[in-house]
Scaffold this active site. Structure first.
Site, PDB file in Angstrom:
ATOM      1  N   ARG A   1      62.651  52.169  40.078  1.00  0.00           N
ATOM      2  CA  ARG A   1      63.596  53.222  39.718  1.00  0.00           C
ATOM      3  C   ARG A   1      64.365  53.577  40.980  1.00  0.00           C
ATOM      4  O   ARG A   1      63.740  53.810  42.032  1.00  0.00           O
ATOM      5  CB  ARG A   1      62.850  54.455  39.205  1.00  0.00           C
ATOM      6  CG  ARG A   1      62.100  54.228  37.895  1.00  0.00           C
ATOM      7  CD  ARG A   1      61.182  55.363  37.577  1.00  0.00           C
ATOM      8  NE  ARG A   1      60.154  55.540  38.601  1.00  0.00           N
ATOM      9  CZ  ARG A   1      59.214  56.456  38.596  1.00  0.00           C
ATOM     10  NH1 ARG A   1      59.179  57.331  37.621  1.00  0.00           N
ATOM     11  NH2 ARG A   1      58.332  56.527  39.562  1.00  0.00           N
TER      12      ARG A   1
ATOM     13  N   HIS B   1      46.321  44.223  33.985  1.00  0.00           N
ATOM     14  CA  HIS B   1      45.289  44.852  33.162  1.00  0.00           C
ATOM     15  C   HIS B   1      45.814  44.782  31.728  1.00  0.00           C
ATOM     16  O   HIS B   1      46.992  45.009  31.490  1.00  0.00           O
ATOM     17  CB  HIS B   1      45.097  46.310  33.621  1.00  0.00           C
ATOM     18  CG  HIS B   1      44.084  47.099  32.837  1.00  0.00           C
ATOM     19  ND1 HIS B   1      42.929  46.554  32.334  1.00  0.00           N
ATOM     20  CD2 HIS B   1      44.062  48.408  32.475  1.00  0.00           C
ATOM     21  CE1 HIS B   1      42.233  47.500  31.699  1.00  0.00           C
ATOM     22  NE2 HIS B   1      42.906  48.621  31.763  1.00  0.00           N
TER      23      HIS B   1
ATOM     24  N   TYR C   1      55.790  49.085  42.865  1.00  0.00           N
ATOM     25  CA  TYR C   1      55.427  48.697  44.236  1.00  0.00           C
ATOM     26  C   TYR C   1      54.328  49.618  44.742  1.00  0.00           C
ATOM     27  O   TYR C   1      54.428  50.234  45.793  1.00  0.00           O
ATOM     28  CB  TYR C   1      56.675  48.774  45.134  1.00  0.00           C
ATOM     29  CG  TYR C   1      56.606  47.907  46.371  1.00  0.00           C
ATOM     30  CD1 TYR C   1      56.634  46.516  46.272  1.00  0.00           C
ATOM     31  CD2 TYR C   1      56.537  48.472  47.639  1.00  0.00           C
ATOM     32  CE1 TYR C   1      56.585  45.717  47.397  1.00  0.00           C
ATOM     33  CE2 TYR C   1      56.496  47.682  48.784  1.00  0.00           C
ATOM     34  CZ  TYR C   1      56.519  46.301  48.649  1.00  0.00           C
ATOM     35  OH  TYR C   1      56.477  45.499  49.778  1.00  0.00           O
ATOM     36  N   GLY C   2      53.266  49.732  43.931  1.00  0.00           N
ATOM     37  CA  GLY C   2      52.117  50.542  44.342  1.00  0.00           C
ATOM     38  C   GLY C   2      51.017  49.640  44.873  1.00  0.00           C
ATOM     39  O   GLY C   2      51.292  48.660  45.567  1.00  0.00           O
ATOM     40  N   SER C   3      49.783  49.960  44.520  1.00  0.00           N
ATOM     41  CA  SER C   3      48.622  49.221  45.021  1.00  0.00           C
ATOM     42  C   SER C   3      48.746  47.724  44.739  1.00  0.00           C
ATOM     43  O   SER C   3      48.776  46.901  45.649  1.00  0.00           O
ATOM     44  CB  SER C   3      47.355  49.805  44.380  1.00  0.00           C
ATOM     45  OG  SER C   3      46.229  49.028  44.699  1.00  0.00           O
TER      46      SER C   3
ATOM     47  N   GLU D   1      34.450  51.039  34.574  1.00  0.00           N
ATOM     48  CA  GLU D   1      34.855  52.210  35.361  1.00  0.00           C
ATOM     49  C   GLU D   1      34.329  53.515  34.767  1.00  0.00           C
ATOM     50  O   GLU D   1      34.075  54.471  35.490  1.00  0.00           O
ATOM     51  CB  GLU D   1      36.376  52.239  35.597  1.00  0.00           C
ATOM     52  CG  GLU D   1      37.226  52.428  34.364  1.00  0.00           C
ATOM     53  CD  GLU D   1      38.670  51.941  34.560  1.00  0.00           C
ATOM     54  OE1 GLU D   1      38.945  51.201  35.500  1.00  0.00           O
ATOM     55  OE2 GLU D   1      39.521  52.320  33.731  1.00  0.00           O
TER      56      GLU D   1
ATOM     57  N   SER E   1      13.021  50.243  52.679  1.00  0.00           N
ATOM     58  CA  SER E   1      11.594  50.339  53.010  1.00  0.00           C
ATOM     59  C   SER E   1      10.710  50.040  51.806  1.00  0.00           C
ATOM     60  O   SER E   1      11.172  50.038  50.660  1.00  0.00           O
ATOM     61  CB  SER E   1      11.299  51.753  53.508  1.00  0.00           C
ATOM     62  OG  SER E   1      11.393  52.654  52.413  1.00  0.00           O
TER      63      SER E   1
ATOM     64  N   ASP F   1      49.550  52.020  34.018  1.00  0.00           N
ATOM     65  CA  ASP F   1      49.429  51.618  32.612  1.00  0.00           C
ATOM     66  C   ASP F   1      50.140  52.560  31.661  1.00  0.00           C
ATOM     67  O   ASP F   1      50.770  52.126  30.704  1.00  0.00           O
ATOM     68  CB  ASP F   1      47.941  51.496  32.251  1.00  0.00           C
ATOM     69  CG  ASP F   1      47.285  50.377  33.048  1.00  0.00           C
ATOM     70  OD1 ASP F   1      47.607  49.211  32.809  1.00  0.00           O
ATOM     71  OD2 ASP F   1      46.471  50.691  33.944  1.00  0.00           O
ATOM     72  N   MET F   2      50.050  53.857  31.922  1.00  0.00           N
ATOM     73  CA  MET F   2      50.672  54.829  31.023  1.00  0.00           C
ATOM     74  C   MET F   2      52.198  54.787  31.098  1.00  0.00           C
ATOM     75  O   MET F   2      52.880  55.220  30.168  1.00  0.00           O
ATOM     76  CB  MET F   2      50.158  56.247  31.313  1.00  0.00           C
ATOM     77  CG  MET F   2      48.755  56.476  30.824  1.00  0.00           C
ATOM     78  SD  MET F   2      48.626  56.351  29.018  1.00  0.00           S
ATOM     79  CE  MET F   2      47.133  55.405  28.850  1.00  0.00           C
TER      80      MET F   2
HETATM   81  P1  NAD Z   1      50.090  52.359  41.355  1.00  0.00           P
HETATM   82  O1  NAD Z   1      49.902  53.683  40.754  1.00  0.00           O
HETATM   83  O2  NAD Z   1      49.461  52.060  42.674  1.00  0.00           O
HETATM   84  O3  NAD Z   1      51.629  51.970  41.523  1.00  0.00           O
HETATM   85  C1  NAD Z   1      52.610  52.516  40.758  1.00  0.00           C
HETATM   86  C2  NAD Z   1      53.986  51.948  41.085  1.00  0.00           C
HETATM   87  O4  NAD Z   1      54.802  52.222  39.961  1.00  0.00           O
HETATM   88  C3  NAD Z   1      54.661  52.623  42.260  1.00  0.00           C
HETATM   89  O5  NAD Z   1      55.618  51.740  42.795  1.00  0.00           O
HETATM   90  C4  NAD Z   1      55.360  53.796  41.609  1.00  0.00           C
HETATM   91  O6  NAD Z   1      56.473  54.188  42.328  1.00  0.00           O
HETATM   92  C5  NAD Z   1      55.777  53.184  40.294  1.00  0.00           C
HETATM   93  N1  NAD Z   1      55.777  54.199  39.208  1.00  0.00           N
HETATM   94  C6  NAD Z   1      54.930  55.247  39.081  1.00  0.00           C
HETATM   95  N2  NAD Z   1      55.199  55.940  37.952  1.00  0.00           N
HETATM   96  C7  NAD Z   1      56.217  55.293  37.368  1.00  0.00           C
HETATM   97  C8  NAD Z   1      56.960  55.531  36.186  1.00  0.00           C
HETATM   98  N3  NAD Z   1      56.698  56.578  35.381  1.00  0.00           N
HETATM   99  N4  NAD Z   1      57.950  54.653  35.867  1.00  0.00           N
HETATM  100  C9  NAD Z   1      58.211  53.591  36.675  1.00  0.00           C
HETATM  101  N5  NAD Z   1      57.567  53.348  37.818  1.00  0.00           N
HETATM  102  C10 NAD Z   1      56.586  54.177  38.146  1.00  0.00           C
HETATM  103  O7  NAD Z   1      49.626  51.290  40.240  1.00  0.00           O
HETATM  104  P2  NAD Z   1      48.475  50.212  40.373  1.00  0.00           P
HETATM  105  O8  NAD Z   1      47.159  50.895  40.590  1.00  0.00           O
HETATM  106  O9  NAD Z   1      48.904  49.136  41.301  1.00  0.00           O
HETATM  107  O10 NAD Z   1      48.440  49.661  38.877  1.00  0.00           O
HETATM  108  C11 NAD Z   1      49.373  48.718  38.401  1.00  0.00           C
HETATM  109  C12 NAD Z   1      48.663  47.830  37.377  1.00  0.00           C
HETATM  110  O11 NAD Z   1      47.637  47.097  38.023  1.00  0.00           O
HETATM  111  C13 NAD Z   1      47.981  48.613  36.258  1.00  0.00           C
HETATM  112  O12 NAD Z   1      48.104  47.867  35.083  1.00  0.00           O
HETATM  113  C14 NAD Z   1      46.533  48.654  36.714  1.00  0.00           C
HETATM  114  O13 NAD Z   1      45.628  48.815  35.659  1.00  0.00           O
HETATM  115  C15 NAD Z   1      46.408  47.283  37.346  1.00  0.00           C
HETATM  116  N6  NAD Z   1      45.305  47.118  38.301  1.00  0.00           N
HETATM  117  C16 NAD Z   1      45.176  47.975  39.339  1.00  0.00           C
HETATM  118  C17 NAD Z   1      44.178  47.778  40.283  1.00  0.00           C
HETATM  119  C18 NAD Z   1      44.056  48.687  41.477  1.00  0.00           C
HETATM  120  O14 NAD Z   1      43.265  48.363  42.342  1.00  0.00           O
HETATM  121  N7  NAD Z   1      44.786  49.767  41.621  1.00  0.00           N
HETATM  122  C19 NAD Z   1      43.309  46.684  40.157  1.00  0.00           C
HETATM  123  C20 NAD Z   1      43.502  45.782  39.100  1.00  0.00           C
HETATM  124  C21 NAD Z   1      44.502  46.006  38.176  1.00  0.00           C
END
Ligand code: NAD
Ligand code: MG
Length: 334
Positions: free
Chosen positions: A47, A106, A24-26, A193, A250, A82-83
């Site tokens: 978690r 991704h 539940y991140g970005s 990137e 300009s 991703d990691m």
């Molecule tokens: P983020 O870092 O914003 O969100 C991470 C989420 O995962 C949070 O809810 C966090 O609590 C949880 N988390 C963090 N570490 C964890 C762990 N070790 N185990 C379980 N949960 C964990 O992630 P994001 O940037 O939204 O990226 C998610 C996917 O979206 C990736 O594959 C990324 O490449 C892809 N993506 C991101 C963007 C972007 O703008 N950020 C754009 C396109 C694609």
């Protein structure tokens, strides 16, 4: 190239489709909220001790432990970093129902074989071309961020229509959905990137700043020229390409651009770009980054510290504190 729009989607399967959004991140937050508003049955998987749990609940989402959320879901969206995804996949793989779809934003872990999904499920990609907060905001305003979709594994024969339905659910078809492959999305995203967006631009900015300061100009003036004004140019490029930028800068700037730009970013830079792309394509970058992550990020942390201690950061902080129109707080990531 075909661009899929709202009228291309068969939305009959939408209501009642169960989606587990893991993370539940970005992206996770934006996808979960948009899908719910579009009529999907969404559960956020997290978690139990993690920081996002309360936030998801406060947003009115159903929340469950990662493995529970994935149990019986029709689509499981892997939206942790991703990691962290290989471990998250381990946590859900035994609970995936045959014929469900595992979805990524991704292609990294599938393309580099870091996750090897069960053969009886679909593996799909829906990647909005923008950060999560934009994906959410545009959706709320009745618009949508364009998205890419791809299929890596089609166990049911319906993988593609599932990807399109999900893309539609997050608002992607309002902006247009383009079809790609996991390989193309992953390799171009990493290259972009590294060479242009994050790596290329920041290095150009910092080296321009250093060149001026080293020649005796004041750091504040160098900051305005090399960092601050970048936004003006980027906005013009974003809105209307090279033509719009040329329309608004300009005559001096135009001639300087056309005559000096190719000398600064030259054949040598192009050769370096090719090398960087090759390391993406042959897996060198992915292996190096995974090893660095597993070693506890020693080089990453050292390089980050150096970046953040650069004089451009100090002068930038002081100058930006006077720009009352700038938003404070965490800004959207690339
Ligand atoms: P983020 O870092 O914003 O969100 C991470 C989420 O995962 C949070 O809810 C966090 O609590 C949880 N988390 C963090 N570490 C964890 C762990 N070790 N185990 C379980 N949960 C964990 O992630 P994001 O940037 O939204 O990226 C998610 C996917 O979206 C990736 O594959 C990324 O490449 C892809 N993506 C991101 C963007 C972007 O703008 N950020 C754009 C396109 C694609
Ligand atoms: Mg840099």
């Amino acid at each position: 190239m075909k661009i899929y729009v709202e009228s291309d989607v068969d939305t009959r399967g939408m209501r009642g489709t169960r989606v587990a959004v893991i993370g539940y991140g970005s992206q996770g937050r934006a996808h979960a909220l948009n899908l719910k508003d579009s009529g999907f049955d969404v559960t956020v998987g997290l978690r139990p001790e993690g920081a996002s749990w309360k936030r998801a609940e406060a947003d009115g989402m159903k929340v469950a432990a990662t493995d529970k959320a994935a149990t019986g879901a029709d689509i499981v969206a892997m939206l942790v970093p991703d990691m962290a995804q290989p471990a998250a996949y381990e946590a859900v793989s035994a609970n995936l129902k045959p014929g469900c779809a595992l979805l990524f934003a991704h292609g990294f872990n599938i393309h580099y074989d870091r996750i090897k999904p069960n053969p009886d499920i679909d593996v799909i990609l829906v990647a909005p071309k923008g950060p999560g907060d934009l994906v959410r905001r545009q959706y709320e305003e009745g618009r949508g961020v364009p998205a890419l979709m791809a299929v890596a594994q089609d166990a049911t024969g319906r993988a593609r229509s599932k990807a399109l339905l999900y893309a539609h659910g997050i608002g992607g078809t309002r902006g247009g959905v383009l079809e790609t492959t996991f390989a193309e999305e992953t390799e171009t995203d990493l290259f972009g990137e590294q060479a242009v967006l994050c790596g290329g631009v920041t290095e150009l900015v910092v080296q321009g700043f250093e060149t001026l300061v080293e020649a005796g100009y004041k750091p504040e003036i160098a900051y305005f020229e090399c960092m601050h004004e970048l936004k003006l140019i980027v906005d013009l490029l974003h809105e209307g390409g090279l033509a719009k930028m040329h329309e608004f800068v300009s005559e001096n700037a135009k001639y300087g651009d056309l005559s000096r730009g190719p000398r600064v970013v030259d054949d040598h830079t192009r050769q370096r770009m090719r090398e960087v792309l090759e390391e993406v394509r042959d897996g060198t970058f992915a292996r190096e980054w995974a090893a660095e992550y597993e070693a506890g990020l020693p080089e990453y942390n050292a390089a980050m510290k150096k970046d953040l201690e650069h004089p451009i950061e100090k002068v930038g902080r002081d100058l930006r504190a006077r720009m009352s129109w700038l938003k404070s707080g965490k800004q959207a990531a690339a």
